[in-house]
Write an enzyme that holds these catalytic residues in place. Structure first.
Site, mmCIF file in Angstrom:
data_model
loop_
_atom_site.group_PDB
_atom_site.id
_atom_site.type_symbol
_atom_site.label_atom_id
_atom_site.label_comp_id
_atom_site.label_asym_id
_atom_site.label_seq_id
_atom_site.Cartn_x
_atom_site.Cartn_y
_atom_site.Cartn_z
ATOM 1 N N ALA A 94 0.810 -1.216 0.000
ATOM 2 C CA ALA A 94 0.000 0.000 0.000
ATOM 3 C C ALA A 94 0.845 1.268 0.000
ATOM 4 O O ALA A 94 0.341 2.340 -0.306
ATOM 5 C CB ALA A 94 -0.934 0.008 1.216
ATOM 6 N N LYS A 95 2.109 1.142 0.397
ATOM 7 C CA LYS A 95 3.063 2.266 0.397
ATOM 8 C C LYS A 95 2.491 3.479 1.126
ATOM 9 O O LYS A 95 2.529 4.600 0.641
ATOM 10 C CB LYS A 95 3.471 2.628 -1.037
ATOM 11 N N ARG A 96 1.973 3.239 2.321
ATOM 12 C CA ARG A 96 1.358 4.306 3.101
ATOM 13 C C ARG A 96 2.411 5.273 3.632
ATOM 14 O O ARG A 96 3.543 4.872 3.932
ATOM 15 C CB ARG A 96 0.568 3.720 4.267
#
Length: 272
Positions: A94-96
């Site tokens: 998700a590469k939050r």
């Protein structure tokens, strides 16, 4: 069992470093699934079951589900993996990257709603944006370091700290400070084997590397394994998505995915 313990068990018990990425694009699905309301779940579940014997983990990319309003199908997929392949960790891609209560809610989304074992995050906003994920001591936090895309060099190669490239600064920061409880990993692309080797040298054997870029992006298997493996010849989740899940668009799509995964697993092991 923590994320790292589960991953280490998969590496050794299954003798594989292959991670299967789940990037479902309905436009590329086989004809039998076209137009079905649960096509994403059916497709991904079929891929998971076909490739599980050759995988050390699965990496669903959340955008491919959210874009089609299929978050409920992602929940069901994660539940299927946990039930039928309980020894394989789920890394939610998700590469939050945000701070405070926002990050806390992203953590709950990943670790409670989807019950993922690990999550990819961005380091750009610093430690306080990562701490909410680190609070989940049994879960993995996989930090972007040297990404596989060419544009990553725009920022990741900037010089800091007397000429040290930013991506190596990130690697050192995560290894030396953020990984206090042994739950962190780094994303380093197979498309940059020299940088992959530099990261492994900087962090030693202390953290796993998620290595995208094999297959459709052109990363070299031999160079990747030689650059990124630990002294135990493990330490990596070498991800392949499109080359496996779209190995065939015909009626044999499950069998073709399994065969592609087996061949890539064997090619990686031949170098190990």
């Amino acid at each position: 069992m923590t994320f790292l313990q589960k991953l280490e068990h998969a590496w050794t018990s299954r003798n594989t470093l292959l991670q299967v990425g789940l990037d479902p694009d309905p436009a590329r699905f086989p004809r039998e699934l076209q137009g079905k309301p649960d096509a994403i779940l059916t497709f991904c579940r079929g891929i998971v079951d076909a490739t599980a014997p050759y995988a050390c983990s699965f990496k669903p990319q959340i955008a491919y589900f959210a874009a089609h309003r299929a978050e409920d199908q992602l929940e069901a997929l994660c539940a299927h993996i946990r039930e039928h392949h309980p020894d394989l960790p789920i890394v939610l891609d998700a590469k939050r990257g945000d701070i405070g209560s926002t990050a806390e809610n992203y953590a709950r989304e990943a670790y409670e709603r989807y019950q993922a074992h690990a999550l990819t995050v961005s380091p750009y906003m610093g430690l306080d944006s990562v701490e909410p994920y680190l609070a989940w001591r049994d879960r993995g936090v996989i930090v972007l370091c040297r990404t596989s895309n060419a544009g990553g060099s725009d920022l990741q190669f900037l010089s800091v700290n007397q000429g040290e490239p930013l991506y190596l600064h990130v690697a050192g920061l995560v290894a030396d400070k953020w990984n206090a409880h042994g739950q962190c990993g780094l994303v380093v692309g197979a498309t940059f084997p020299n940088e992959l080797a530099a990261v492994r040298q900087r962090i030693g054997d202390s953290m796993p590397l998620l290595v995208p870029g094999i297959g459709a992006q052109g990363g070299d298997i031999t160079a990747t394994v030689q650059a990124g493996a630990t002294s135990a010849r493990t330490g990596m989740m070498i991800n392949s998505s499109r080359a496996i899940i779209y190995a065939s668009s015909g009626d044999d799509w499950r069998e073709a995915a399994g065969q592609a995964a087996q061949q890539l697993r064997d090619a990686i092991n031949a170098v190990r």
